[in-house]
Design an enzyme around this catalytic site. Structure first.
Site, PDB file in Angstrom:
ATOM      1  N   HIS A  26     -41.143  -3.769   7.850  1.00 38.18           N
ATOM      2  CA  HIS A  26     -41.667  -2.969   7.060  1.00 38.18           C
ATOM      3  C   HIS A  26     -42.843  -3.524   6.858  1.00 38.18           C
ATOM      4  CE1 HIS A  26     -42.024  -0.993   2.674  1.00 38.18           C
ATOM      5  NE2 HIS A  26     -43.212  -0.631   2.731  1.00 38.18           N
ATOM      6  N   ILE A  27     -43.700  -3.313   8.584  1.00 41.12           N
ATOM      7  CA  ILE A  27     -44.786  -3.696   9.248  1.00 41.12           C
ATOM      8  C   ILE A  27     -45.465  -1.964   9.358  1.00 41.12           C
ATOM      9  CG2 ILE A  27     -44.295  -6.596   9.714  1.00 41.12           C
ATOM     10  CD1 ILE A  27     -44.031  -4.862  12.359  1.00 41.12           C
ATOM     11  N   GLY A  42     -47.929  -0.215   8.701  1.00 40.55           N
ATOM     12  CA  GLY A  42     -49.276   0.080   8.511  1.00 40.55           C
ATOM     13  C   GLY A  42     -50.154  -1.441   8.264  1.00 40.55           C
ATOM     14  N   HIS A  67     -49.500  13.308   6.119  1.00 47.19           N
ATOM     15  CA  HIS A  67     -50.729  12.622   6.795  1.00 47.19           C
ATOM     16  C   HIS A  67     -50.578  11.914   7.749  1.00 47.19           C
ATOM     17  CE1 HIS A  67     -53.305  13.583   3.527  1.00 47.19           C
ATOM     18  NE2 HIS A  67     -54.249  13.841   4.204  1.00 47.19           N
ATOM     19  N   GLU A 124     -35.071  -5.414  -0.030  1.00 47.23           N
ATOM     20  CA  GLU A 124     -35.798  -5.870   1.800  1.00 47.23           C
ATOM     21  C   GLU A 124     -36.219  -7.180   0.417  1.00 47.23           C
ATOM     22  OE1 GLU A 124     -39.779  -4.196   2.004  1.00 47.23           O
ATOM     23  OE2 GLU A 124     -38.292  -1.653   3.077  1.00 47.23           O
ATOM     24  N   ASP A 147     -37.625   0.638   9.695  1.00 35.11           N
ATOM     25  CA  ASP A 147     -38.685  -0.123   9.293  1.00 35.11           C
ATOM     26  C   ASP A 147     -39.283  -0.168   7.644  1.00 35.11           C
ATOM     27  OD1 ASP A 147     -41.791  -2.092   9.695  1.00 35.11           O
ATOM     28  OD2 ASP A 147     -41.828  -0.208   8.421  1.00 35.11           O
TER      29      ASP A 147
END
Length: 415
Positions: free
Chosen positions: A292-293, A295, A161, A269, A264
């Protein structure tokens, strides 16, 4: 006759980590009024204190539903992960407890794809380094190592996707797109498939990773693969943190074999905003690091809130398990006009016959029956006409060897 079902306004729903307003709106529109929303995560001790009174819980990535928490959740009948991943939930424990877990695997697709395109441009123009220099009072006005993206070849690893959405956007900007996926995928636009990862790495000016976290993908980009990339190319990872060997990438950057990178996600983390992020990639002007942004846009969070809330509602109202990551997938018609019994059991021979015996022995007509199984579980839904003594029926269903969980629904109600 005793009614065991709870009305919707008595279903206790706990939403954590600032789940978006769209989730509240979806739940309210369907009659769920007993909703508590907290802006933060809860640790295990706090969850153990509160989970016993909760029927539905919604979390994001920082709340961990461990086996211990799930075993204490005697009333919990479904979990919503308002994010893509479900690693924060012990899925096997939830499965043992008969608790389906739902997520939103595709709602932030566009947000991630747009960030990929933006970072490709910033890497190929050296924007991050130049911006930092100007902030520090410098004036790095140079065209060295600055390139247009038009005409360059983008290699996409994982044409799902997100990967396919990146493909469409990149081609619209004049890039040539090559892709590799372990499954045969239909190419969109003028994108061309590669026969192997090695082939893709050798022809790409930019490589963008969009694969899941599996044993096969962990460290799939290491020293050997980085050497296969064109000298002076770029690497982006907005997929999963363990896909790239970070030390190997640092060496490739030091040797200028890879000219720049954007990441990302990382193997380790920070658990919260107060923790320090450690990585050998820190401080490098040709590396874009984000927390980790991929989305994390308002549009994505709104879509996720609506999608996961809808899945929770459909399971609560109807028994539908479509979209559950740890359950047999059952798409059910609207529940109306009959008592609906839900039965989850170990997938062993003879269970369905014993379930039917429970109803036939009481002269209850089965108006409809739906069964879905996987190698371990069976999920059967029975619509019954006539007056059923729910207490007796549920007791008999629970007594069937192999039963994990059973409940029943009235139209507009939940049991």
């Amino acid at each position: 006759m005793t009614k065991l079902s709870l009305s919707k306004d008595k279903i206790n729903i706990l939403l954590l980590e600032g789940v978006h307003d769209t989730a509240i709106a979806e739940l309210a529109a369907r009659g769920y009024a007993s909703v508590e929303r907290l802006p933060h995560a809860l640790d295990e001790a706090e969850l153990l204190e509160r989970i016993g009174a909760v029927h539905m819980i919604g979390i994001r990535s920082r709340t961990h539903l461990t086996a211990r928490v799930l075993e204490a959740a005697q009333r919990l009948f479904c979990v919503g992960c308002f994010c893509i991943g479900t690693n924060q939930v012990d899925l096997k424990a939830a499965r043992r407890q008969g608790i389906p877990v739902f997520n939103a695997p595709y709602s932030n697709t566009r947000s991630v794809a747009e960030l990929v395109i933006g970072e490709i441009i910033m890497l190929m123009r050296g924007i991050f380094e130049k911006s930092s220099d100007v902030h520090a009072g410098g004036w790095m006005k140079t065209a060295k190592n600055s390139y247009e993206v038009r005409g360059k070849t983008l290699g996409i690893v994982g044409y799902g996707h997100i990967g396919s959405q990146v493909s469409i956007l990149a081609e619209a900007m004049g890039m040539q797109v090559r892709f590799f996926d372990v499954q045969r995928k239909l190419a969109l636009g003028n994108a061309h498939p590669c026969n192997s990862l090695e082939e893709l790495l050798g022809v790409s000016d930019v490589v963008s990773l969009h694969v899941p976290d599996t044993p096969q993908t962990r460290n799939m980009i290491g020293d050997a693969q980085l050497r296969m990339m064109k000298r002076g190319s770029y690497l982006l990872n907005l997929a999963r943190g363990k896909v790239v060997d970070i030390d190997a990438l640092a060496r490739a950057l030091d040797e200028k074999h890879v000219l720049g990178a954007a990441l990302d996600v990382f193997p380790r983390e920070p658990s919260g905003e107060g923790d320090t992020f450690e990585s050998p990639l820190r401080g490098r002007p040709n590396v874009i690091l984000t927390p980790h942004i991929g989305g994390s846009t308002l549009e994505a969070q709104a879509n996720i809130g609506a999608e996961v809330a809808q899945k929770l509602i459909e399971y609560s109202d109807n028994g539908s398990t479509m979209g559950a990551v740890n359950f047999p997938q059952a798409a059910l018609p609207v529940h109306d006009g009959a008592t609906r019994f839900l039965h989850l059991h170990r997938n062993v021979p003879g269970v369905l016959r014993k379930i039917n015996d429970v109803f036939s022995s009481r002269n209850l007509n089965i108006a409809a029956q739906y069964l879905q199984t996987d190698p371990e579980l069976g999920y059967v839904v029975i619509d019954v006409d006539g007056d059923a003594d729910e207490v007796e029926v549920l007791n008999d269903l629970r007594a069937i060897d192999g039963t994990l969980k059973t409940r029943f629904l009235y139209p507009g109600r939940i049991g």
